[in-house]
Design an enzyme around this catalytic site. Structure first.
Site, PDB file in Angstrom:
ATOM      1  N   THR A  10       0.835  -1.211   0.000  1.00  0.00           N
ATOM      2  CA  THR A  10       0.000   0.000   0.000  1.00  0.00           C
ATOM      3  C   THR A  10       0.865   1.256   0.000  1.00  0.00           C
ATOM      4  O   THR A  10       0.755   2.102  -0.892  1.00  0.00           O
ATOM      5  CB  THR A  10      -0.908  -0.010   1.264  1.00  0.00           C
ATOM      6  OG1 THR A  10      -1.602  -1.247   1.292  1.00  0.00           O
ATOM      7  CG2 THR A  10      -1.885   1.138   1.258  1.00  0.00           C
ATOM      8  N   VAL A  11       1.732   1.384   0.985  1.00  0.00           N
ATOM      9  CA  VAL A  11       2.518   2.615   1.129  1.00  0.00           C
ATOM     10  C   VAL A  11       3.601   2.701   0.057  1.00  0.00           C
ATOM     11  O   VAL A  11       3.802   3.751  -0.553  1.00  0.00           O
ATOM     12  CB  VAL A  11       3.138   2.715   2.545  1.00  0.00           C
ATOM     13  CG1 VAL A  11       3.897   4.029   2.698  1.00  0.00           C
ATOM     14  CG2 VAL A  11       2.072   2.603   3.618  1.00  0.00           C
ATOM     15  N   GLU A 125       8.777   9.780   9.969  1.00  0.00           N
ATOM     16  CA  GLU A 125       7.605  10.648  10.110  1.00  0.00           C
ATOM     17  C   GLU A 125       6.287   9.883   9.910  1.00  0.00           C
ATOM     18  O   GLU A 125       5.301  10.122  10.603  1.00  0.00           O
ATOM     19  CB  GLU A 125       7.688  11.802   9.098  1.00  0.00           C
ATOM     20  CG  GLU A 125       6.534  12.774   9.145  1.00  0.00           C
ATOM     21  CD  GLU A 125       6.407  13.495  10.480  1.00  0.00           C
ATOM     22  OE1 GLU A 125       7.282  14.272  10.837  1.00  0.00           O
ATOM     23  OE2 GLU A 125       5.387  13.261  11.174  1.00  0.00           O
ATOM     24  N   VAL A 128       3.792   7.612  12.736  1.00  0.00           N
ATOM     25  CA  VAL A 128       2.684   8.065  13.586  1.00  0.00           C
ATOM     26  C   VAL A 128       1.839   9.071  12.805  1.00  0.00           C
ATOM     27  O   VAL A 128       2.375  10.005  12.220  1.00  0.00           O
ATOM     28  CB  VAL A 128       3.189   8.754  14.876  1.00  0.00           C
ATOM     29  CG1 VAL A 128       2.013   9.110  15.780  1.00  0.00           C
ATOM     30  CG2 VAL A 128       4.186   7.880  15.621  1.00  0.00           C
ATOM     31  N   GLY A 130       0.155   8.794  10.049  1.00  0.00           N
ATOM     32  CA  GLY A 130       0.105   8.697   8.577  1.00  0.00           C
ATOM     33  C   GLY A 130       0.587   9.971   7.915  1.00  0.00           C
ATOM     34  O   GLY A 130       1.762  10.333   8.016  1.00  0.00           O
ATOM     35  N   ASP A 197      -1.462  -1.050  18.366  1.00  0.00           N
ATOM     36  CA  ASP A 197      -0.928  -0.107  17.375  1.00  0.00           C
ATOM     37  C   ASP A 197      -0.886   1.314  17.967  1.00  0.00           C
ATOM     38  O   ASP A 197       0.115   2.019  17.817  1.00  0.00           O
ATOM     39  CB  ASP A 197      -1.806  -0.148  16.112  1.00  0.00           C
ATOM     40  CG  ASP A 197      -1.377   0.871  15.077  1.00  0.00           C
ATOM     41  OD1 ASP A 197      -0.354   0.634  14.414  1.00  0.00           O
ATOM     42  OD2 ASP A 197      -2.052   1.914  14.946  1.00  0.00           O
ATOM     43  N   LYS A 201       2.394   3.885  18.759  1.00  0.00           N
ATOM     44  CA  LYS A 201       2.495   5.268  18.290  1.00  0.00           C
ATOM     45  C   LYS A 201       2.659   6.256  19.447  1.00  0.00           C
ATOM     46  O   LYS A 201       3.481   7.168  19.375  1.00  0.00           O
ATOM     47  CB  LYS A 201       1.259   5.616  17.462  1.00  0.00           C
ATOM     48  CG  LYS A 201       1.210   4.849  16.138  1.00  0.00           C
ATOM     49  CD  LYS A 201      -0.153   5.014  15.494  1.00  0.00           C
ATOM     50  CE  LYS A 201      -0.236   4.352  14.142  1.00  0.00           C
ATOM     51  NZ  LYS A 201      -1.628   4.252  13.668  1.00  0.00           N
ATOM     52  N   GLY A 298      -3.456   5.156   5.002  1.00  0.00           N
ATOM     53  CA  GLY A 298      -3.862   5.145   3.594  1.00  0.00           C
ATOM     54  C   GLY A 298      -2.671   5.400   2.697  1.00  0.00           C
ATOM     55  O   GLY A 298      -1.674   6.000   3.095  1.00  0.00           O
TER      56      GLY A 298
HETATM   57  N1  LIG Z   1      -0.965   1.179   5.208  1.00  0.00           N
HETATM   58  C1  LIG Z   1      -0.974   2.311   5.908  1.00  0.00           C
HETATM   59  O1  LIG Z   1      -1.903   3.104   5.821  1.00  0.00           O
HETATM   60  C2  LIG Z   1       0.182   2.651   6.825  1.00  0.00           C
HETATM   61  C3  LIG Z   1       0.166   3.837   7.547  1.00  0.00           C
HETATM   62  C4  LIG Z   1       1.252   4.180   8.349  1.00  0.00           C
HETATM   63  C5  LIG Z   1       2.322   3.326   8.445  1.00  0.00           C
HETATM   64  N2  LIG Z   1       2.305   2.137   7.758  1.00  0.00           N
HETATM   65  C6  LIG Z   1       3.460   1.253   7.884  1.00  0.00           C
HETATM   66  O2  LIG Z   1       4.083   1.153   6.606  1.00  0.00           O
HETATM   67  C7  LIG Z   1       4.670  -0.137   6.452  1.00  0.00           C
HETATM   68  C8  LIG Z   1       4.125  -0.788   5.183  1.00  0.00           C
HETATM   69  O3  LIG Z   1       2.736  -0.917   5.298  1.00  0.00           O
HETATM   70  P1  LIG Z   1       1.804  -1.352   4.069  1.00  0.00           P
HETATM   71  O4  LIG Z   1       0.406  -1.109   4.508  1.00  0.00           O
HETATM   72  O5  LIG Z   1       2.282  -0.732   2.826  1.00  0.00           O
HETATM   73  O6  LIG Z   1       2.086  -2.916   4.038  1.00  0.00           O
HETATM   74  P2  LIG Z   1       1.766  -3.947   2.847  1.00  0.00           P
HETATM   75  O7  LIG Z   1       0.690  -3.415   1.988  1.00  0.00           O
HETATM   76  O8  LIG Z   1       1.597  -5.274   3.482  1.00  0.00           O
HETATM   77  O9  LIG Z   1       3.118  -3.935   1.992  1.00  0.00           O
HETATM   78  C9  LIG Z   1       4.270  -4.614   2.336  1.00  0.00           C
HETATM   79  C10 LIG Z   1       4.916  -5.050   1.052  1.00  0.00           C
HETATM   80  O10 LIG Z   1       6.212  -5.568   1.334  1.00  0.00           O
HETATM   81  C11 LIG Z   1       6.386  -6.737   0.556  1.00  0.00           C
HETATM   82  N3  LIG Z   1       7.396  -7.618   1.138  1.00  0.00           N
HETATM   83  C12 LIG Z   1       7.294  -8.449   2.197  1.00  0.00           C
HETATM   84  N4  LIG Z   1       8.451  -9.116   2.389  1.00  0.00           N
HETATM   85  C13 LIG Z   1       9.311  -8.698   1.432  1.00  0.00           C
HETATM   86  C14 LIG Z   1      10.643  -8.993   1.098  1.00  0.00           C
HETATM   87  N5  LIG Z   1      11.355  -9.906   1.775  1.00  0.00           N
HETATM   88  N6  LIG Z   1      11.211  -8.391   0.050  1.00  0.00           N
HETATM   89  C15 LIG Z   1      10.508  -7.494  -0.673  1.00  0.00           C
HETATM   90  N7  LIG Z   1       9.224  -7.143  -0.408  1.00  0.00           N
HETATM   91  C16 LIG Z   1       8.638  -7.737   0.637  1.00  0.00           C
HETATM   92  C17 LIG Z   1       5.017  -7.352   0.556  1.00  0.00           C
HETATM   93  O11 LIG Z   1       4.927  -8.297  -0.485  1.00  0.00           O
HETATM   94  P3  LIG Z   1       3.865  -9.519  -0.361  1.00  0.00           P
HETATM   95  O12 LIG Z   1       2.520  -8.890  -0.308  1.00  0.00           O
HETATM   96  O13 LIG Z   1       4.129 -10.293  -1.589  1.00  0.00           O
HETATM   97  O14 LIG Z   1       4.215 -10.232   0.909  1.00  0.00           O
HETATM   98  C18 LIG Z   1       4.125  -6.160   0.332  1.00  0.00           C
HETATM   99  O15 LIG Z   1       3.985  -5.845  -1.029  1.00  0.00           O
HETATM  100  C19 LIG Z   1       4.345  -0.906   7.740  1.00  0.00           C
HETATM  101  O16 LIG Z   1       5.427  -0.791   8.633  1.00  0.00           O
HETATM  102  C20 LIG Z   1       3.132  -0.169   8.290  1.00  0.00           C
HETATM  103  O17 LIG Z   1       3.006  -0.279   9.688  1.00  0.00           O
HETATM  104  C21 LIG Z   1       1.270   1.777   6.942  1.00  0.00           C
END
Ligand SMILES: NC(=O)c1ccc[n+]([C@@H]2O[C@H](COP(=O)([O-])OP(=O)(O)OC[C@H]3O[C@@H](n4cnc5c(N)ncnc54)[C@H](OP(=O)(O)O)[C@@H]3O)[C@@H](O)[C@H]2O)c1
Length: 395
Positions: A10-11, A125, A128, A130, A197, A201, A298
């Site tokens: 997502t991010v 940044e 916490v 987003g 979570d 934060k 998001g």
């Molecule tokens: N989503 C939000 O709104 C949000 C907000 C604030 C902070 N965050 C933080 O941002 C970070 C990412 O969140 P996200 O929501 O983007 O997570 P996500 O959608 O699960 O994305 C993680 C990505 O990393 C890939 N991945 C996993 N293992 C890997 C590896 N060994 N080598 C390369 N790629 C690998 C995953 O691939 P697969 O799917 O194939 O496993 C997936 O595409 C987290 O720490 C989260 O806490 C997220």
């Protein structure tokens, strides 16, 4: 500056999109950023139009082993592999940008001491709030202040669930299932709904605000799983909303930090924060109260904060030391037993001892709701003994 992005979920995809689409704008602002590698296990994704797919790789080691890469952007989440990647990148003298709150909250000493030793930038940044700028304001814009307290709604999933329950007259399980189907809640939502979570934060915010290292395991943490529609309705009829509030304040020599479902007066700005939105109120001794409000998660909002950090690294930021809180001093946290306050207690039988210390008592079906005067949490729990109860703080 040459970067490698690890994790295109997502991010990560949001970050790619901004870097590709805004490359000219960012360059005009002084940040010349080249995506040398974009790494994910799965390459079957919808990438931005002008994205150069030859940069796609599957093995993150390529990025770590390339001396040409100045900065890695860790966006895989979790705390095992992510930690390994971050520590290895730091060892190789690379800057690190991450959105990984779990990692920063759980291992600040190990990560920060290594980054300080290797003299690299480590920015977080997006970990916490987003898209809401909150870490840089705490470190930079509010630096003149002694921070008196922080209070906020910092988990969008919980806030969405509570808002939907209240506006659509739905019970917790119905909204949670719907949120999972719509992708507003994770497949395993326990991290969010149990308050973990939010604890990660507020741990980061409190460490920055009070310049000490907070042990996340010692934070008083209660989630929203026991909240019923009847609680929300009763609270509403008395002029309150129910929110999951994360709070930290200085208390003589100790710091009290908590994540608790809370009755928030409708006159309080936080009570009007709805849906997936987040808000953080910071009170400084000179500035007074300031409020930061916006999208707490998001793709685009979070990527906005990650890209800001990338730009900061590209501009060869010279104030790197200030992005670490003091890892030499451990914060002394108020123990759960020392917390006190007014509480909303829902329980299945009457308690004469609670009657004596309550300013209002209600009955809904077979349950009794006590609105207590200020009482120590330990005393309250002693009175309730082994009885099943639901406990909310009254603000
Ligand atoms: N989503 C939000 O709104 C949000 C907000 C604030 C902070 N965050 C933080 O941002 C970070 C990412 O969140 P996200 O929501 O983007 O997570 P996500 O959608 O699960 O994305 C993680 C990505 O990393 C890939 N991945 C996993 N293992 C890997 C590896 N060994 N080598 C390369 N790629 C690998 C995953 O691939 P697969 O799917 O194939 O496993 C997936 O595409 C987290 O720490 C989260 O806490 C997220």
């Amino acid at each position: 500056m040459k970067i490698g992005i690890i994790g295109l979920g997502t991010v990560g995809l949001g970050v790619l999109e901004i870097l590709v689409n805004e490359s000219k704008n960012l360059k005009a602002k002084g940040a010349d950023i080249e995506i040398k590698y974009a790494c994910d296990l799965d390459h079957d994704k919808v990438f931005p139009n002008n994205f150069d797919k030859t940069t796609l790789i599957k093995n993150y080691e390529t990025i770590l082993n390339d001396p040409d890469v100045d900065t890695i952007v860790e966006l895989i989440g979790g705390d095992n592999l992510a930690k390994k990647i971050i520590l290895e990148a730091i060892d190789k003298g690379k800057n690190v940008i991450t959105a990984n709150k779990a990692l920063i909250a759980k291992h600040p000493k190990e990560i920060f001491s290594r980054a300080i030793e290797k003299d690299v930038n480590l920015f977080y940044e997006a970990s916490v709030g987003g898209g809401i700028p909150i870490i840089a304001p705490l470190l930079e814009n509010l630096v003149a202040n002694n921070i008196l307290g922080i209070r906020g709604i910092i988990n969008g999933t919980c806030n969405y669930i509570l808002s939907e329950m209240s506006h659509n007259d739905l019970e917790f399980d119905t909204v949670l299932n719907d949120a999972m189907e719509k992708g507003y809640a994770e497949a395993d939502p326990s991290f969010d709904i149990e308050g973990i979570d939010a604890a990660h934060k507020i741990c980061i915010l409190a460490s920055l605000a009070f310049n000490k290292t907070v042990d996340v395991k010692k934070i008083l943490t209660n989630g929203i799983t026991k909240i019923k529609l009847s609680d929300l309705k009763l609270a509403e009829s008395l002029g309150y909303s129910i929110k999951l509030i994360a709070a930290a304040s200085q208390n003589n020599n100790s710091i009290s930090i908590s994540v608790e479902p809370t009755l928030v007066n409708k006159k309080d700005l936080l009570s009007n924060v709805e849906g997936v939105f987040n808000a953080v109120e910071v009170e400084g001794d000179y500035v007074g109260k300031t409020l930061f409000y916006g999208r707490g998660a998001g793709k685009e909002a979070t990527a906005s904060a990650v890209v800001a950090d990338i730009v900061k690294a590209a501009l060869k930021c010279t104030y790197k030391d200030r992005h670490y809180f003091n890892i030499e001093e451990d914060a002394i946290l108020l123990g759960e037993n020392e917390f006190s306050g007014k509480y909303y207690v829902r329980v299945g039988k009457t308690f004469p001892e609670l009657e004596k210390i309550s300013y209002q008592i209600e009955q809904i079906a077979e349950e009794y709701i006590y609105f207590t005067n200020t009482i120590k949490l330990k005393e309250l729990k002693n009175i309730l003994g082994n009885e099943e109860y639901s406990l909310l703080r009254i603000n």
